[in-house]
Design a protein around this motif. Structure first.
Motif, mmCIF file in Angstrom:
data_model
loop_
_atom_site.group_PDB
_atom_site.id
_atom_site.type_symbol
_atom_site.label_atom_id
_atom_site.label_comp_id
_atom_site.label_asym_id
_atom_site.label_seq_id
_atom_site.Cartn_x
_atom_site.Cartn_y
_atom_site.Cartn_z
ATOM 1 N N ARG A 241 48.360 38.551 32.955
ATOM 2 C CA ARG A 241 47.617 37.992 34.265
ATOM 3 C C ARG A 241 48.246 38.408 35.481
ATOM 4 N NH1 ARG A 241 51.076 34.693 32.424
ATOM 5 N NH2 ARG A 241 52.249 33.355 33.520
ATOM 6 N N ASP A 244 48.246 44.544 36.523
ATOM 7 C CA ASP A 244 46.548 44.976 36.449
ATOM 8 C C ASP A 244 46.285 45.968 35.350
ATOM 9 O OD1 ASP A 244 46.045 43.987 39.073
ATOM 10 O OD2 ASP A 244 46.319 45.708 40.128
ATOM 11 N N ARG A 247 46.054 43.268 32.321
ATOM 12 C CA ARG A 247 45.085 41.895 32.777
ATOM 13 C C ARG A 247 44.281 41.533 31.841
ATOM 14 N NH1 ARG A 247 45.981 39.312 37.345
ATOM 15 N NH2 ARG A 247 46.841 41.252 38.407
ATOM 16 N N ARG A 255 42.465 34.652 35.328
ATOM 17 C CA ARG A 255 42.476 35.909 36.013
ATOM 18 C C ARG A 255 42.918 36.934 34.969
ATOM 19 N NH1 ARG A 255 40.599 32.591 39.019
ATOM 20 N NH2 ARG A 255 41.839 30.857 39.764
ATOM 21 N N GLY A 256 42.543 36.777 33.820
ATOM 22 C CA GLY A 256 42.836 37.873 32.637
ATOM 23 C C GLY A 256 41.343 38.284 32.195
ATOM 24 N N GLN A 268 41.846 39.435 42.337
ATOM 25 C CA GLN A 268 41.725 38.149 41.948
ATOM 26 C C GLN A 268 41.986 37.344 43.054
ATOM 27 O OE1 GLN A 268 43.267 40.208 40.267
ATOM 28 N NE2 GLN A 268 42.097 40.492 38.822
ATOM 29 N N TRP A 323 49.623 33.222 37.880
ATOM 30 C CA TRP A 323 48.955 34.480 38.108
ATOM 31 C C TRP A 323 49.351 35.235 39.463
ATOM 32 C CZ3 TRP A 323 45.324 35.626 42.012
ATOM 33 C CH2 TRP A 323 44.953 34.648 42.553
ATOM 34 N N THR A 325 48.597 39.208 42.043
ATOM 35 C CA THR A 325 47.981 40.566 41.967
ATOM 36 C C THR A 325 49.087 41.303 42.263
ATOM 37 O OG1 THR A 325 47.678 40.431 44.505
ATOM 38 C CG2 THR A 325 46.138 39.588 43.238
#
Length: 420
Positions: A241, A244, A247, A255-256, A268, A323, A325
């Protein structure tokens, strides 16, 4: 039907009670098996506790009441410090370790509790004052561990259902649990290490082993391997998560798997504009940013903000749920430049940030002076070469290095410098 019921009742009545050693016959249980799990938990839970305290400090709860979700913490906040802005991935690392470790340790915790459950049913419940205190510490330890893991996992899944706020419950629960954990460790660690080094001394009884073990179906090493495999599986299905390329492997965490969408804004988010109660009329041509300071109140349109000097910063979004990004390229006006517009020089103070969001936690947050002065702290108007989408905070949002995601306020409408 009557005969079946009578036979079933007779069978149940013949089973030993949980208070009898004969009811616990697994050949896997033993002091050495429990000691291995205990040492793993000692390292893992200690790291979880420390990263949890750091996570709380990252909210700068001592700065302003709007940041502090545990106002009655008292001496429990003795360690709080000014959260830094570097390295920019600091909170992403801290919270990723905290949450991932919590997920990975679930099989270890359950196996440890299973290995010692016969002791919870032994009679008499207290043989002495010291034994009574030890049993009480175990009650706090087991109850605290289950409470912390359960509330944490529910928060990760964004399906938190406990009454009250997650923040104080998890914070106070962590201190209760860790106090019991520290006391239990002081009592049990020396013997656990001796058993791991040299085994049980001759003539000493293994109090966790069954006096009448059943036929083994798995060895103790095999049982440990099963626990380790379970932890590895949880790692592989949750850690992605935050990365990228992986993911879609994060099947057990938000977020996965789900595609956040294409384009520069395709990364996300935690809270959509609709969930925050934001409607297009709030962010249209009539929207203005109000900047407050010694120079008075200054109202700026998005066009006026875009006409100011623009700066870029590559920063992630990292949330308390664990999570994050990858680094996104944000572009906008530096917070310290807006502080200058409000009437401050190089000694820019902290700022109170208010959102158009109508309700919910962190609608208003306070940022420290070190966060305002950092050249990477922006009132962002765009990301990855494109204007912000509504869900990412259009028309303007705050982005600050190393800060929790909720401190990077979206849909900003007012900045008040110096009054926190």
């Amino acid at each position: 039907m009557g005969d079946t019921r009578r036979k079933a009742a007779a069978h149940l009545s013949s089973l030993p009670l949980p208070t009898e050693p004969a009811s616990w016959r697994s050949p896997v249980r033993g002091v050495r098996f429990t000691a291995v799990l205990g040492v793993v938990l000692l390292a893992g839970l200690t790291l979880m506790f420390v990263t949890g305290l750091f996570s709380y400090a990252a909210y700068n709860p001592g700065l302003a009441a709007v940041n502090d979700k545990t106002p009655d913490k008292g001496l429990l906040g003795f360690y709080l410090f000014d959260w830094p802005t570097g390295p920019h991935w600091l909170y992403r690392l801290n919270q990723g370790v905290h949450v991932t470790l919590g997920i990975v340790l679930v099989p270890v915790l359950l196996a440890k509790l299973w290995s010692v459950v016969p002791k919870l049913f032994r009679l008499p419940p207290a043989r002495s004052v010291g034994h009574a205190l030890e049993r009480l510490s175990l009650l706090l330890l087991v109850g605290g561990a289950l409470f912390e893991f359960l509330t944490g996992l529910l928060n990760i899944q964004l399906e938190y259902v406990f009454p009250g706020s997650f923040y104080p419950l998890h914070f106070y629960g962590a201190w209760v649990f860790f106090a019991a954990f520290a006391a239990h460790t002081a009592l049990k660690l020396p013997r656990a290490l001796r058993v791991l080094r040299a085994g049980i001394p001759p003539g000493e009884k293994d109090e966790l082993a069954s006096p009448d073990p059943a036929e083994p179906t798995v060895s103790r090493r095999g049982a440990l391997a099963m626990v380790g495999t379970g932890s590895l599986l949880l790692l592989l299905t949750s850690a992605g998560r935050s990365f990228d390329p992986l993911r879609k492997t994060a099947l057990l965490t938000p977020r996965g798997g789900a595609d956040p969408g294409p384009g520069p804004n395709g990364f996300q988010i935690n809270k959509t504009a609709a969930k925050a109660g934001i409607v297009p009329a709030d962010t249209g041509e009539r929207w203005r940013l109000t900047v407050v300071g010694p120079a008075g109140e200054i109202r700026l349109s998005r066009e006026q903000l875009a006409a100011m000097a623009q700066f870029s910063a590559a920063l992630p979004i990292a949330c308390v749920e664990g999570w994050s990004t990858s680094d996104q390229w944000w572009r906008g006006v530096r917070l310290r430049d807006l502080a200058g517009l409000a009437g401050y020089g190089d000694d820019a103070p902290g700022v109170l940030v208010e959102s158009l969001q109508r309700s919910g936690p962190f609608r208003t947050v306070a940022l420290r002076d070190n966060q305002v002065r950092d050249g990477r702290s922006l009132l962002a108007l765009g990301v990855n070469g494109e204007a912000l989408s509504m869900d990412h905070g259009y028309p303007a949002r705050v982005i600050v290095p190393a800060a929790p995601g909720v401190m990077n306020t979206k849909w900003v409408t007012r900045l008040t410098f110096g009054e926190l």
